[in-house]
Design a protein around this motif. Structure first.
Motif, PDB file in Angstrom:
ATOM      1  N   ALA A 203      -9.062  -5.472   2.867  1.00 17.99           N
ATOM      2  CA  ALA A 203      -8.993  -4.203   3.605  1.00 17.99           C
ATOM      3  C   ALA A 203      -9.729  -4.287   4.942  1.00 17.99           C
ATOM      4  N   GLN A 204     -10.768  -5.112   4.989  1.00 13.03           N
ATOM      5  CA  GLN A 204     -11.509  -5.298   6.241  1.00 13.03           C
ATOM      6  C   GLN A 204     -10.756  -6.211   7.213  1.00 13.03           C
ATOM      7  N   ALA A 205      -9.910  -7.076   6.675  1.00 13.54           N
ATOM      8  CA  ALA A 205      -9.244  -8.090   7.495  1.00 13.54           C
ATOM      9  C   ALA A 205      -8.015  -7.567   8.236  1.00 13.54           C
ATOM     10  N   VAL A 206      -7.445  -6.452   7.768  1.00 16.56           N
ATOM     11  CA  VAL A 206      -6.211  -5.932   8.374  1.00 16.56           C
ATOM     12  C   VAL A 206      -6.348  -4.458   8.756  1.00 16.56           C
ATOM     13  N   ASN A 207      -5.430  -4.006   9.591  1.00 12.38           N
ATOM     14  CA  ASN A 207      -5.430  -2.599  10.015  1.00 12.38           C
ATOM     15  C   ASN A 207      -4.311  -1.789   9.369  1.00 12.38           C
ATOM     16  N   ILE A 208      -3.425  -2.454   8.635  1.00 14.31           N
ATOM     17  CA  ILE A 208      -2.351  -1.738   7.938  1.00 14.31           C
ATOM     18  C   ILE A 208      -2.860  -1.282   6.566  1.00 14.31           C
ATOM     19  N   PRO A 209      -2.209  -0.276   5.959  1.00 14.54           N
ATOM     20  CA  PRO A 209      -2.661   0.220   4.659  1.00 14.54           C
ATOM     21  C   PRO A 209      -2.654  -0.863   3.578  1.00 14.54           C
ATOM     22  N   VAL A 210      -3.653  -0.800   2.706  1.00 17.40           N
ATOM     23  CA  VAL A 210      -3.752  -1.728   1.572  1.00 17.40           C
ATOM     24  C   VAL A 210      -3.769  -0.908   0.279  1.00 17.40           C
ATOM     25  N   ILE A 211      -2.947  -1.332  -0.684  1.00 17.06           N
ATOM     26  CA  ILE A 211      -2.930  -0.729  -2.015  1.00 17.06           C
ATOM     27  C   ILE A 211      -3.662  -1.668  -2.958  1.00 17.06           C
ATOM     28  N   ALA A 212      -4.689  -1.164  -3.632  1.00 18.86           N
ATOM     29  CA  ALA A 212      -5.440  -1.976  -4.598  1.00 18.86           C
ATOM     30  C   ALA A 212      -4.724  -1.958  -5.940  1.00 18.86           C
ATOM     31  N   SER A 213      -4.606  -3.127  -6.570  1.00 17.84           N
ATOM     32  CA  SER A 213      -3.910  -3.222  -7.849  1.00 17.84           C
ATOM     33  C   SER A 213      -4.567  -4.263  -8.742  1.00 17.84           C
ATOM     34  N   GLY A 214      -4.563  -3.966 -10.042  1.00 17.41           N
ATOM     35  CA  GLY A 214      -5.046  -4.938 -11.027  1.00 17.41           C
ATOM     36  C   GLY A 214      -6.399  -4.596 -11.597  1.00 17.41           C
ATOM     37  N   GLY A 215      -6.419  -4.166 -12.870  1.00 11.34           N
ATOM     38  CA  GLY A 215      -7.684  -4.027 -13.577  1.00 11.34           C
ATOM     39  C   GLY A 215      -8.205  -2.635 -13.817  1.00 11.34           C
ATOM     40  N   CYS A 216      -7.500  -1.608 -13.324  1.00 13.28           N
ATOM     41  CA  CYS A 216      -8.023  -0.248 -13.488  1.00 13.28           C
ATOM     42  C   CYS A 216      -8.026   0.158 -14.959  1.00 13.28           C
ATOM     43  N   GLY A 217      -9.173   0.661 -15.436  1.00 10.83           N
ATOM     44  CA  GLY A 217      -9.269   1.026 -16.842  1.00 10.83           C
ATOM     45  C   GLY A 217      -9.926   2.363 -17.126  1.00 10.83           C
ATOM     46  N   LYS A 218     -10.574   2.956 -16.091  1.00  8.64           N
ATOM     47  CA  LYS A 218     -11.252   4.239 -16.307  1.00  8.64           C
ATOM     48  C   LYS A 218     -11.397   4.985 -14.985  1.00  8.64           C
ATOM     49  N   LEU A 219     -11.778   6.249 -15.077  1.00  6.77           N
ATOM     50  CA  LEU A 219     -11.914   7.095 -13.887  1.00  6.77           C
ATOM     51  C   LEU A 219     -12.835   6.478 -12.846  1.00  6.77           C
TER      52      LEU A 219
ATOM     53  N   ALA B 255      -4.823   3.288  -1.050  1.00  6.49           N
ATOM     54  CA  ALA B 255      -4.209   3.725  -2.302  1.00  6.49           C
ATOM     55  C   ALA B 255      -4.683   2.850  -3.450  1.00  6.49           C
ATOM     56  N   ALA B 256      -4.616   3.422  -4.652  1.00  7.51           N
ATOM     57  CA  ALA B 256      -4.943   2.665  -5.866  1.00  7.51           C
ATOM     58  C   ALA B 256      -3.754   2.738  -6.813  1.00  7.51           C
ATOM     59  N   LEU B 257      -3.368   1.577  -7.296  1.00  6.08           N
ATOM     60  CA  LEU B 257      -2.234   1.476  -8.209  1.00  6.08           C
ATOM     61  C   LEU B 257      -2.750   1.177  -9.613  1.00  6.08           C
ATOM     62  N   ALA B 258      -2.111   1.772 -10.606  1.00  8.18           N
ATOM     63  CA  ALA B 258      -2.496   1.512 -11.999  1.00  8.18           C
ATOM     64  C   ALA B 258      -1.251   1.605 -12.872  1.00  8.18           C
ATOM     65  N   ALA B 259      -1.316   0.995 -14.043  1.00  4.82           N
ATOM     66  CA  ALA B 259      -0.163   0.992 -14.942  1.00  4.82           C
ATOM     67  C   ALA B 259      -0.559   1.424 -16.349  1.00  4.82           C
ATOM     68  N   SER B 260      -1.291   0.560 -17.058  1.00  6.66           N
ATOM     69  CA  SER B 260      -1.592   0.788 -18.481  1.00  6.66           C
ATOM     70  C   SER B 260      -2.189   2.160 -18.758  1.00  6.66           C
ATOM     71  N   ILE B 261      -3.181   2.545 -17.976  1.00  3.39           N
ATOM     72  CA  ILE B 261      -3.888   3.801 -18.291  1.00  3.39           C
ATOM     73  C   ILE B 261      -2.979   5.016 -18.163  1.00  3.39           C
ATOM     74  N   PHE B 262      -1.967   4.908 -17.291  1.00  3.39           N
ATOM     75  CA  PHE B 262      -1.015   6.011 -17.155  1.00  3.39           C
ATOM     76  C   PHE B 262       0.096   5.906 -18.197  1.00  3.39           C
ATOM     77  N   HIS B 263       0.610   4.699 -18.404  1.00  4.01           N
ATOM     78  CA  HIS B 263       1.706   4.514 -19.368  1.00  4.01           C
ATOM     79  C   HIS B 263       1.296   4.945 -20.776  1.00  4.01           C
ATOM     80  N   TYR B 264       0.062   4.616 -21.154  1.00  2.00           N
ATOM     81  CA  TYR B 264      -0.398   4.917 -22.509  1.00  2.00           C
ATOM     82  C   TYR B 264      -1.147   6.246 -22.592  1.00  2.00           C
TER      83      TYR B 264
END
Length: 253
Positions: A193-209, A223-232
């Motif tokens: 995120a520090q290396a670029v000026n375009i938007p970055v979406i974080a993904s991988g590993g989200c498990g709690k608030l 932005a933050a992307l998540a899968a498991s915590i929402f799917h389940y």
């Protein structure tokens, strides 16, 4: 203050949503169109569909999923997986996707990024970048083919190049963290995120608030992307947004 986006990710294989750990051990989660419709009603800001084992046959399946999703949801959605050519990009956008994500193809043919940005506009070209930590902890390498091949390309050099070539956004996934629910890879995400000026979406590993709060507080991601915590149904999108707002982080309501 820029509002932060919350994005559920739907990994699609053979027309079904699946989820695994470290890109393997996939389990069936459900019908992609139904799940997309649910997240649309839940208040997701965007959606990401990844056709994780894309072949020519499954590309046809995915096009049908895109068309049906476009009819059912009002929020923007990105589609990636198996997209190798300008024609692939055109087909996905024509079917109703708002953005296209390219990953392995961008590594193999960097001109695809600039050509796609020129033809369709940077705003709809997302470059997905999967990365792993180097064994000597000196940084991170880009991986492709579902994380199976280490390209030995330095992550930071690659994201800078991607930006120069015209990408409008970076979808950054830590293979080390993916599906573990141990939190986002903060060091890696912060560095990108520090290396670029375009938007970055974080993904991988989200498990709690707290993982959402940490990634937005400690890095400059959009932005933050998540899968498991929402799917389940471990967390709802509404819960996440209310928690962020209560902790001084602006989220779209």
């Amino acid at each position: 203050m820029i509002t932060k986006r919350i994005i559920p990710c739907l990994d699609v294989e053979g027309g079904r949503v699946v989820k695994g750990v470290n890109f393997v051990n996939l389990k069936d989660v459900g019908d992609p169109v139904e799940i997309a419709e649910f997240y649309n009603k839940e208040g997701a800001d965007e959606l990401v569909f990844l056709d994780i084992n894309a072949t020519n046959e499954k590309r046809k399946t995915m096009i049908e999923v895109i068309k049906k999703t476009a009819e059912k949801v009002s929020i923007p959605f990105t589609v990636g997986g198996g997209i190798r050519t300008i024609e692939d990009i055109r087909e996905v956008l024509k079917a109703g996707a708002d953005k296209v994500s390219i990953n392995s193809a961008a590594i193999k043919n960097t001109e695809l990024i600039s050509e796609a940005a020129n033809k369709f506009g940077s705003q709809c070209i997302v470059v997905a970048v999967d990365a792993i930590s180097r064994k000597d902890d000196s940084g991170w390498n880009v991986v492709i083919n579902g994380g199976r091949i280490d390209t030995n390309i330095d992550l930071i050099q690659w994201v800078k190049k991607v930006e120069k070539l015209g990408a409008g956004e970076i979808l950054l996934t830590s293979k080390d963290a993916d599906g573990t629910k141990n939190g986002y890879d903060i060091n890696m995400t912060k560095a990108v995120a520090q290396a670029v000026n375009i938007p970055v979406i974080a993904s991988g590993g989200c498990g709690k608030l707290e993982d959402f709060k940490q990634v937005f507080s400690e890095t400059n991601v959009d932005a933050a992307l998540a899968a498991s915590i929402f799917h389940y149904r471990e967390l709802s999108i509404k819960e996440v947004k209310e928690y962020l707002m209560n902790n001084g982080i602006s989220a779209r309501v």
